[in-house]
Design a protein around this motif. Structure first.
Motif, PDB file in Angstrom:
ATOM      1  N   ALA A 191       0.702  -1.061  -0.270  1.00  0.00           N
ATOM      2  CA  ALA A 191      -0.242  -0.110   0.078  1.00  0.00           C
ATOM      3  C   ALA A 191       0.387   1.053  -0.439  1.00  0.00           C
ATOM      4  CB  ALA A 191      -1.048  -0.354   1.020  1.00  0.00           C
ATOM      5  N   MET A 192       0.536   2.541  -0.686  1.00  0.00           N
ATOM      6  CA  MET A 192       1.035   3.599  -1.013  1.00  0.00           C
ATOM      7  C   MET A 192       1.527   4.180   0.476  1.00  0.00           C
ATOM      8  SD  MET A 192       0.271   7.168  -2.734  1.00  0.00           S
ATOM      9  CE  MET A 192       0.552   5.746  -4.580  1.00  0.00           C
ATOM     10  N   GLU A 193       0.582   3.798   1.734  1.00  0.00           N
ATOM     11  CA  GLU A 193       0.706   4.618   3.032  1.00  0.00           C
ATOM     12  C   GLU A 193       1.342   4.392   3.936  1.00  0.00           C
ATOM     13  OE1 GLU A 193      -1.981   6.803   6.460  1.00  0.00           O
ATOM     14  OE2 GLU A 193      -2.884   5.811   5.261  1.00  0.00           O
ATOM     15  N   PRO A 194       1.750   3.999   4.930  1.00  0.00           N
ATOM     16  CA  PRO A 194       2.670   3.154   5.370  1.00  0.00           C
ATOM     17  C   PRO A 194       1.753   2.816   6.304  1.00  0.00           C
ATOM     18  CG  PRO A 194       4.246   4.983   5.637  1.00  0.00           C
ATOM     19  CD  PRO A 194       2.857   4.662   3.829  1.00  0.00           C
ATOM     20  N   HIS A 195       1.768   1.534   7.153  1.00  0.00           N
ATOM     21  CA  HIS A 195       1.293   2.009   8.360  1.00  0.00           C
ATOM     22  C   HIS A 195       1.532   3.389   9.033  1.00  0.00           C
ATOM     23  CE1 HIS A 195       0.160  -2.104   6.840  1.00  0.00           C
ATOM     24  NE2 HIS A 195      -0.402  -2.395   7.681  1.00  0.00           N
ATOM     25  N   ALA A 196       0.738   3.873  10.280  1.00  0.00           N
ATOM     26  CA  ALA A 196       1.175   4.639  11.431  1.00  0.00           C
ATOM     27  C   ALA A 196       0.467   5.167  12.146  1.00  0.00           C
ATOM     28  CB  ALA A 196       1.132   5.883  10.310  1.00  0.00           C
ATOM     29  N   PHE A 244      -5.291  -2.974   1.205  1.00  0.00           N
ATOM     30  CA  PHE A 244      -4.986  -4.266  -0.035  1.00  0.00           C
ATOM     31  C   PHE A 244      -5.339  -5.201   1.038  1.00  0.00           C
ATOM     32  CE2 PHE A 244      -2.843  -1.151  -2.146  1.00  0.00           C
ATOM     33  CZ  PHE A 244      -3.820  -0.759  -3.106  1.00  0.00           C
ATOM     34  N   GLY A 245      -5.549  -5.576   2.479  1.00  0.00           N
ATOM     35  CA  GLY A 245      -5.663  -6.848   2.993  1.00  0.00           C
ATOM     36  C   GLY A 245      -4.066  -6.507   4.292  1.00  0.00           C
ATOM     37  N   SER A 246      -3.388  -5.665   3.965  1.00  0.00           N
ATOM     38  CA  SER A 246      -3.098  -5.402   5.044  1.00  0.00           C
ATOM     39  C   SER A 246      -2.619  -4.651   6.682  1.00  0.00           C
ATOM     40  CB  SER A 246      -1.200  -4.888   4.300  1.00  0.00           C
ATOM     41  OG  SER A 246      -1.565  -3.294   4.053  1.00  0.00           O
ATOM     42  N   SER A 351      -4.471 -12.434   4.268  1.00  0.00           N
ATOM     43  CA  SER A 351      -4.967 -11.848   3.252  1.00  0.00           C
ATOM     44  C   SER A 351      -4.755 -10.530   2.524  1.00  0.00           C
ATOM     45  CB  SER A 351      -6.826 -11.161   3.812  1.00  0.00           C
ATOM     46  OG  SER A 351      -7.121 -11.826   4.681  1.00  0.00           O
ATOM     47  N   VAL A 352      -4.051 -11.321   1.311  1.00  0.00           N
ATOM     48  CA  VAL A 352      -3.843 -10.010   0.084  1.00  0.00           C
ATOM     49  C   VAL A 352      -4.394 -10.049  -0.648  1.00  0.00           C
ATOM     50  CG1 VAL A 352      -1.549  -9.632  -0.548  1.00  0.00           C
ATOM     51  CG2 VAL A 352      -1.279 -10.119   1.823  1.00  0.00           C
ATOM     52  N   ARG A 353      -4.550  -8.679  -1.402  1.00  0.00           N
ATOM     53  CA  ARG A 353      -5.273  -8.742  -2.853  1.00  0.00           C
ATOM     54  C   ARG A 353      -6.331  -9.946  -2.736  1.00  0.00           C
ATOM     55  NH1 ARG A 353      -0.554  -6.897  -6.184  1.00  0.00           N
ATOM     56  NH2 ARG A 353       1.019  -6.927  -4.458  1.00  0.00           N
ATOM     57  N   ILE A 470     -10.298   3.567   1.298  1.00  0.00           N
ATOM     58  CA  ILE A 470      -8.972   2.347   1.318  1.00  0.00           C
ATOM     59  C   ILE A 470      -8.225   3.379  -0.363  1.00  0.00           C
ATOM     60  CG2 ILE A 470      -8.617   1.471   2.912  1.00  0.00           C
ATOM     61  CD1 ILE A 470      -9.279  -1.002   0.999  1.00  0.00           C
ATOM     62  N   GLY A 471      -9.920   4.209  -1.055  1.00  0.00           N
ATOM     63  CA  GLY A 471      -9.179   5.087  -2.431  1.00  0.00           C
ATOM     64  C   GLY A 471      -9.787   3.656  -3.067  1.00  0.00           C
ATOM     65  N   THR A 472     -11.365   3.943  -2.709  1.00  0.00           N
ATOM     66  CA  THR A 472     -11.848   2.441  -3.613  1.00  0.00           C
ATOM     67  C   THR A 472     -13.052   3.036  -4.237  1.00  0.00           C
ATOM     68  OG1 THR A 472     -13.171   1.580  -1.321  1.00  0.00           O
ATOM     69  CG2 THR A 472     -11.605   0.032  -2.594  1.00  0.00           C
ATOM     70  N   GLY A 473     -13.520   4.393  -2.944  1.00  0.00           N
ATOM     71  CA  GLY A 473     -15.294   5.545  -3.656  1.00  0.00           C
ATOM     72  C   GLY A 473     -16.042   5.556  -2.646  1.00  0.00           C
TER      73      GLY A 473
END
Length: 738
Positions: A191-196, A244-246, A351-353, A470-473
């Motif tokens: 994912a573009m954004e890291p865990h934070a 994406f599941g992460s 779970s991943v994608r 999460i960017g899905t709309g």
């Protein structure tokens, strides 16, 4: 129709086809789009909390064992350092999706290489980073007892294997048989954004700004990890830069930040580096798959076997569900489906994608291509010929299935009739050109969800739920449902998401978000419509709403605001009933791909790709198309570039960043065509929609692999299909064309 929370009876009223506003299904822009483009949408690490300290996690230097001593004093003397934390409440593994409880805790036990074992907190990120690097830790190293590579030798027996008929006899008697072994590597969510996370306490109450996908579960997981009542936990995740599941479950940074903030009495921010995310957050399991298919002279399947070996850490229940689509996609009354899990010392698999279908279908679709060639049948026709009337071995009927339509529409748009069935039949200069096809299929799930909708006295619509985007709309789709149902322009509609104090949506995961939380919002709007109908003097089904006006046949339109003396608020709820057991609900599609394979280097270039998809009602054509495109891109990555590489000596992840883990980039992806096949599936949800988010990846890599074979005659069964793997098998580049 009597409404209930539990969805047990198909809703065939086609309510969203009878409304008047005309926004449902339209390709409307995302309302938060300008904020994201301008950089003003605030993500988890970006909140300015006064006095916020910075934390950096420290990973274990061994593969397996125990922490025996942490030498805090030396780093506590370094500039700006505020504390060094290593607690039995800190997480050593991330939580699986929908866990709702703490995963494995106590970081003094080391389960895998680079597992977080401590947190260093300082006034600045740079100070915390320097101290984290300097922190000395002693271990009881038990790495010699670790197992780093999956093996049949220690694999558990398959849980609930599917067995029917006499497989061995059917294979012996089949006119054509494929018996093939496939491997797929592990994948990262990337994912573009890291865990934070930023954690801040006010007395007994914790507020956490986090990058998370499923807040109702995450609140329970965080509270359980900390040993407090969930009512004292609030999570805010209004914008999530991919998951994406992460990010389905709570992970290391959130619990560590909360514990440090509680001890210091001030906010603490913990942001994982890209390398830490790769090394300690969910991976997709690698797989070893064996697929056996047998058919008669007419190409109809009589034998179908799909077996897989996957891996995870000891004690983890999750096994990559490789055969998930194989259960329902194709015929074959003599069957065996089984997944075995090997316990190994690598980071947690989860779970991943599109777990299961993403890697299972890419192998299955290659095997189907091989069977089509053996039987001398066009690959599209073979797939259409083997669609069962009911789920094999179960007899469960299908709710809807647009696979034939997807294959036909995709083939027509792509120009499949121009394909040559003979490999190496087309060459342009240095490049062999080939075409491939694959089916797409993904299970559909309706999840429990709540949403609150308010029609304000001045005619605005507000939708509230803790559901995430999460960017899905999600912001766009939920607003469209409410605006359509209540007859208000979309610019008078506001959607508020990502706050755990709001009603609990389904969360973003499993491709169930839009249909589930959307159905909850739909239910809330129905309740509002019922109240308005009373004021108009008609039934709720006869009420007409458009552009802020309400009327019924024979009744003059009136402004909705004339019917309201105060805000009208209703909460809608939905939860799955037994329909999911009575009827197989899945989404379907088809991929068509053209590739060019360099005759000298083995480099593969995607030249064009078409995807056709049927997933119930299209709620927003633009966001749905975007989701399909994204899935196709991930499929290309799975086919050509993506692979987690682990050192077999100590289990550590070698390619732990985006420089070495190769996701497809713009130069890899040509313009792609997406065809949306409208349908209505009343079994799936009250809004007759199904999930689309993960469908676009399921089978896509198989289409690429089949196109490579058609181009150059090389049939690889090990993914990704990198140039070095192709090069050794390419035909003579100087040989004359066939």
């Amino acid at each position: 129709m009597t409404m209930s929370d539990t969805y047990d009876t198909p809703d065939t009223r086609d309510m969203l086809d009878r409304t008047r506003q005309g926004v449902i299904g339209k390709g409307l822009d995302r309302p938060e789009g300008p904020l994201k483009v301008a950089g003003t949408a605030t993500y988890a690490a970006e909140y300015a909390r006064p006095g916020c300290a910075e934390g950096v996690l420290v990973g274990a230097a061994i593969s397996k064992g125990r922490v025996t001593a942490i030498h805090r004093d030396a780093v506590m003397a370094m500039p700006g350092v505020l504390g060094v934390y290593s607690s039995e409440r800190m997480l050593r593994r991330a939580a699986q999706g929908t866990a709702g409880e703490a995963p494995e805790q106590d970081v003094s036990t080391v389960d895998f290489p680079m597992q977080p074992v401590a947190l260093v907190v300082a006034e600045t990120f740079e100070q915390a980073t320097a101290a984290a690097k300097a922190l000395r830790i002693d271990y009881d190293d038990q790495s010699d007892d670790a197992r780093f590579m999956p093996s049949d030798d220690n694999a558990e027996p398959a849980d609930d294997p599917v067995e029917a008929g006499d497989l061995d006899r059917a294979l012996r008697e089949a006119a054509h048989v494929v018996d093939a072994q496939f491997t797929t590597p592990g994948h990262a969510s990337a994912a573009m954004e890291p865990h934070a996370a930023i954690a801040e306490w006010e007395g007994r109450d914790l507020t956490l700004w986090g990058s998370l996908q499923m807040l109702s579960f995450n609140v329970a997981e965080l509270a359980d990890s900390l040993g407090i009542d969930p009512k004292h936990v609030r999570i805010l995740s209004p914008y999530v830069g991919g998951g994406f599941g992460s990010k389905l479950g709570i992970s290391h940074e959130a619990v560590a930040a909360a514990l440090a903030a509680q001890d210091l009495g001030r906010p603490v921010r913990v942001v994982m580096s890209r390398q830490q995310v790769f090394q300690s957050i969910m991976r997709r399991s690698e797989t070893e798959q064996r697929i056996r298919l047998g058919c008669g002279p007419d190409g109809r399947l009589t034998a179908f076997a799909h077996e897989a070996l996957v891996s995870n850490l000891p004690g983890e229940d999750f096994s990559e569900p490789v055969t998930q689509a194989s259960e329902f996609l194709y015929a074959g009354e003599n069957r065996l489906l089984a997944v075995r899990k090997s316990d190994i010392t690598r980071l947690t698999a989860g779970s991943v994608r599109a777990p299961g279908e993403a890697v299972g279908m890419q192998a299955l679709e290659v095997a189907m291509d091989e069977l089509a060639e053996a039987a001398g049948i066009d690959p599209v026709e073979l797939r259409k010929r083997n669609l069962p009337d009911a789920v094999p071995g179960e007899g469960t009927p299908y709710s809807s299935r647009r696979l034939v339509q997807a294959l036909d529409a995709g083939a027509a748009a792509f120009g499949w009739d121009q394909r040559s069935a003979t490999p190496c039949a087309r060459r342009e200069g240095e490049w062999w050109i080939g075409h491939g096809v694959a089916s797409a299929a993904r299970v559909n799930i309706l999840a429990k969800a709540e949403a609150r909708v308010t029609l304000t006295a001045d005619g605005h619509v507000v939708v509230e739920t803790d559901h995430t985007d999460i960017g899905t709309g999600s912001y766009a789709v939920l607003g469209q449902i409410a605006a359509e149902m209540l007859g208000q322009p979309i610019d008078r509609t506001t959607v508020q998401l990502g706050d755990s104090r709001l009603p609990s949506g389904a969360g973003s995961g499993g491709s169930w978000g839009a249909s589930s939380t959307g159905s909850a919002a739909f239910r809330a709007c129905e309740a509002i419509r019922a109240t308005l109908a009373q004021a108009v003097g008609c039934s709720a089904d006869d009420l007409l709403l458009q552009d802020g006006k309400a009327w019924a046949e024979g009744v003059d339109p009136r402004p909705v605001t004339d019917l309201l003396t105060e805000d009208l608020t209703r909460t809608g709820r939905i939860e799955p009933g037994d329909l999911m057991e009575k009827v197989n609900q899945s989404t379907y599609g088809a991929f068509f791909c053209e590739v060019a394979v360099n005759a000298f280097t083995g480099e593969t270039r995607i030249r064009r790709m078409t995807g056709a998809f049927g997933f119930g009602r299209v709620l927003n054509a633009k966001t749905a198309r975007s989701q399909c495109l994204g899935g196709m891109v991930w499929g290309i990555g799975s086919a050509l570039t993506e692979a987690l590489q682990f050192d077999s000596r100590d289990g550590h992840l070698v390619n732990h960043d985006l420089a070495e883990y190769h996701v497809p980039v713009h130069a890899d992806i040509p313009p792609m065509e997406v065809i949306l096949l409208e349908e209505r599936d009343p079994h799936a949800s009250p809004i007759q929609a199904k999930g689309v988010g993960e469908l676009g990846i399921c089978g896509a890599a198989g289409a690429v692999a089949n196109a490579i074979y058609n181009a150059c005659g090389v049939r690889l069964r090990d993914f990704p299909m990198t140039p070095d793997r192709l090069l050794a098998h390419l035909p003579d580049p100087f040989a004359p064309a066939a």
